[in-house]
Write a protein that holds these residues in place. Structure first.
Motif, PDB file in Angstrom:
ATOM      1  N   ALA A 158       0.800  -1.223   0.000  1.00 22.81           N
ATOM      2  CA  ALA A 158       0.000   0.000   0.000  1.00 22.81           C
ATOM      3  C   ALA A 158       0.833   1.274   0.000  1.00 22.81           C
ATOM      4  O   ALA A 158       0.351   2.340  -0.391  1.00 22.81           O
ATOM      5  N   SER A 159       2.094   1.183   0.426  1.00 24.74           N
ATOM      6  CA  SER A 159       2.931   2.385   0.460  1.00 24.74           C
ATOM      7  C   SER A 159       3.214   2.938  -0.929  1.00 24.74           C
ATOM      8  O   SER A 159       3.649   4.082  -1.079  1.00 24.74           O
ATOM      9  N   ALA A 160       2.960   2.133  -1.965  1.00 26.86           N
ATOM     10  CA  ALA A 160       3.187   2.585  -3.341  1.00 26.86           C
ATOM     11  C   ALA A 160       2.050   3.463  -3.857  1.00 26.86           C
ATOM     12  O   ALA A 160       2.234   4.202  -4.821  1.00 26.86           O
ATOM     13  N   LEU A 161       0.884   3.396  -3.241  1.00 26.00           N
ATOM     14  CA  LEU A 161      -0.297   4.080  -3.779  1.00 26.00           C
ATOM     15  C   LEU A 161      -0.178   5.598  -3.837  1.00 26.00           C
ATOM     16  O   LEU A 161      -0.560   6.209  -4.843  1.00 26.00           O
ATOM     17  N   PRO A 162       0.339   6.276  -2.793  1.00 25.34           N
ATOM     18  CA  PRO A 162       0.430   7.747  -2.883  1.00 25.34           C
ATOM     19  C   PRO A 162       1.281   8.224  -4.062  1.00 25.34           C
ATOM     20  O   PRO A 162       0.897   9.180  -4.757  1.00 25.34           O
ATOM     21  N   LEU A 163       2.412   7.579  -4.303  1.00 25.48           N
ATOM     22  CA  LEU A 163       3.258   7.979  -5.426  1.00 25.48           C
ATOM     23  C   LEU A 163       2.582   7.669  -6.757  1.00 25.48           C
ATOM     24  O   LEU A 163       2.638   8.477  -7.697  1.00 25.48           O
ATOM     25  N   LEU A 164       1.919   6.538  -6.853  1.00 23.68           N
ATOM     26  CA  LEU A 164       1.211   6.181  -8.083  1.00 23.68           C
ATOM     27  C   LEU A 164       0.092   7.180  -8.369  1.00 23.68           C
ATOM     28  O   LEU A 164      -0.098   7.615  -9.515  1.00 23.68           O
ATOM     29  N   LYS A 165      -0.620   7.579  -7.328  1.00 22.91           N
ATOM     30  CA  LYS A 165      -1.704   8.549  -7.492  1.00 22.91           C
ATOM     31  C   LYS A 165      -1.148   9.917  -7.915  1.00 22.91           C
ATOM     32  O   LYS A 165      -1.725  10.600  -8.765  1.00 22.91           O
ATOM     33  N   LYS A 166      -0.011  10.299  -7.350  1.00 22.19           N
ATOM     34  CA  LYS A 166       0.646  11.552  -7.732  1.00 22.19           C
ATOM     35  C   LYS A 166       1.029  11.523  -9.208  1.00 22.19           C
ATOM     36  O   LYS A 166       0.865  12.516  -9.935  1.00 22.19           O
ATOM     37  N   MET A 175       4.479  10.572 -17.626  1.00 18.15           N
ATOM     38  CA  MET A 175       4.318  10.066 -16.261  1.00 18.15           C
ATOM     39  C   MET A 175       2.896   9.538 -16.060  1.00 18.15           C
ATOM     40  O   MET A 175       2.680   8.492 -15.443  1.00 18.15           O
ATOM     41  N   LYS A 176       1.930  10.280 -16.599  1.00 11.34           N
ATOM     42  CA  LYS A 176       0.533   9.852 -16.494  1.00 11.34           C
ATOM     43  C   LYS A 176       0.318   8.516 -17.215  1.00 11.34           C
ATOM     44  O   LYS A 176      -0.350   7.619 -16.700  1.00 11.34           O
ATOM     45  N   GLU A 177       0.909   8.390 -18.404  1.00  6.68           N
ATOM     46  CA  GLU A 177       0.785   7.144 -19.162  1.00  6.68           C
ATOM     47  C   GLU A 177       1.428   5.970 -18.421  1.00  6.68           C
ATOM     48  O   GLU A 177       0.901   4.851 -18.436  1.00  6.68           O
ATOM     49  N   LEU A 223      -7.612   2.769  -7.236  1.00  5.00           N
ATOM     50  CA  LEU A 223      -7.628   4.016  -8.009  1.00  5.00           C
ATOM     51  C   LEU A 223      -8.718   4.058  -9.082  1.00  5.00           C
ATOM     52  O   LEU A 223      -8.777   5.005  -9.854  1.00  5.00           O
ATOM     53  N   ALA A 224      -9.583   3.058  -9.102  1.00  2.00           N
ATOM     54  CA  ALA A 224     -10.677   3.055 -10.084  1.00  2.00           C
ATOM     55  C   ALA A 224     -11.576   4.296  -9.963  1.00  2.00           C
ATOM     56  O   ALA A 224     -11.884   4.941 -10.970  1.00  2.00           O
ATOM     57  N   PRO A 225     -12.000   4.697  -8.741  1.00  2.00           N
ATOM     58  CA  PRO A 225     -12.827   5.909  -8.638  1.00  2.00           C
ATOM     59  C   PRO A 225     -12.089   7.165  -9.124  1.00  2.00           C
ATOM     60  O   PRO A 225     -12.708   8.064  -9.714  1.00  2.00           O
TER      61      PRO A 225
END
Length: 232
Positions: free
Chosen positions: A93-101, A110-112, A126-128
């Motif tokens: 789960a620690s990867a989620l904040p960076l992935l969302k950024k 970066m978005k791609e 991150l589906a929603p």
């Protein structure tokens, strides 16, 4: 001792055919090979660290993640991405904040990359966010391409939490770019087959009475087709 020797040989030859053979051999050791790999990370250069992370992704588990997390703050962008990819693979789960950024970044590459990581690792959380990023009021040509990219990844996830936002998009009437809105809506309906049919029933019933004949035909076809898959 053999595992440590093999790991060092792999690092020395990681860019060669021999290195690929050693990689496959190390994978046979399972989690032990990943544990050895993360112990070697601090001593490695960037190319070697990326090679070790590949090994961790192949056979590691949550016991290997702490040394990998430290690489998220590396000065090397390539190494940060590989670390992120590795953490996502083991569902950390620690990867989620960076992935969302990355997903919300202005930088399109970066978005791609974020979209690719979300899809290949089935990041349902991150589906929603993806659904909320789809534009309807004003859609540029690039915006239309992004709308389709978000919808494609959402269809790969098949997450029902995205459906309330998709219903709003499907029912949108006003747009400063009506043609792009219609194209977005048509593409949205094309992706609905990836969801459990009972969860998209409202969308399908709306679609069979839509003004767009292509949407009507798509929805009728999906209603008539037997359900084959179940998604979260």
């Amino acid at each position: 001792r053999n595992l440590g020797w093999l790991s060092r040989q792999y690092l020395e030859q990681c860019g060669t055919a021999r290195g690929q053979h050693l990689y496959l051999l190390l994978c046979r050791f399972g989690v032990r090979a990943a544990e050895e790999a993360v112990q070697m990370l601090p001593e490695c250069d960037e190319q070697q660290a990326i090679a070790l992370l590949r090994l961790v992704r192949a056979c590691g588990d949550n016991s290997c993640i702490v040394p990998v997390r430290r690489l998220l703050t590396s000065t090397s962008a390539a190494l940060r991405l590989e670390a992120l990819r590795t953490l996502l693979k083991v569902k950390d789960a620690s990867a989620l904040p960076l992935l969302k950024k990355m997903l919300y970044a202005r930088n399109l590459r970066m978005k791609e990359t974020a979209l690719k990581f979300i899809q290949e690792n089935q990041v349902q959380e991150l589906a929603p966010d993806l659904a909320a990023m789809i534009k309807t009021l004003f859609i540029t040509s690039n915006g239309l391409a992004r709308n389709k990219a978000y919808l494609s990844v959402l269809s790969a996830l098949g997450n029902k939490r995205a459906l309330p936002a998709l219903q709003k998009i499907a029912s949108a009437v006003f747009s400063f770019t009506p043609l792009s809105l219609r194209q977005t809506q048509l593409y949205l309906y094309k992706t609905l087959a990836a969801y459990p049919q009972e969860s998209v029933q409202t969308l399908l019933m709306r679609g069979v009475s839509a003004s767009n004949p292509k949407i009507r035909a798509l929805c009728q076809e999906m209603i008539n087709a037997p359900e084959t898959a179940s998604k979260p």
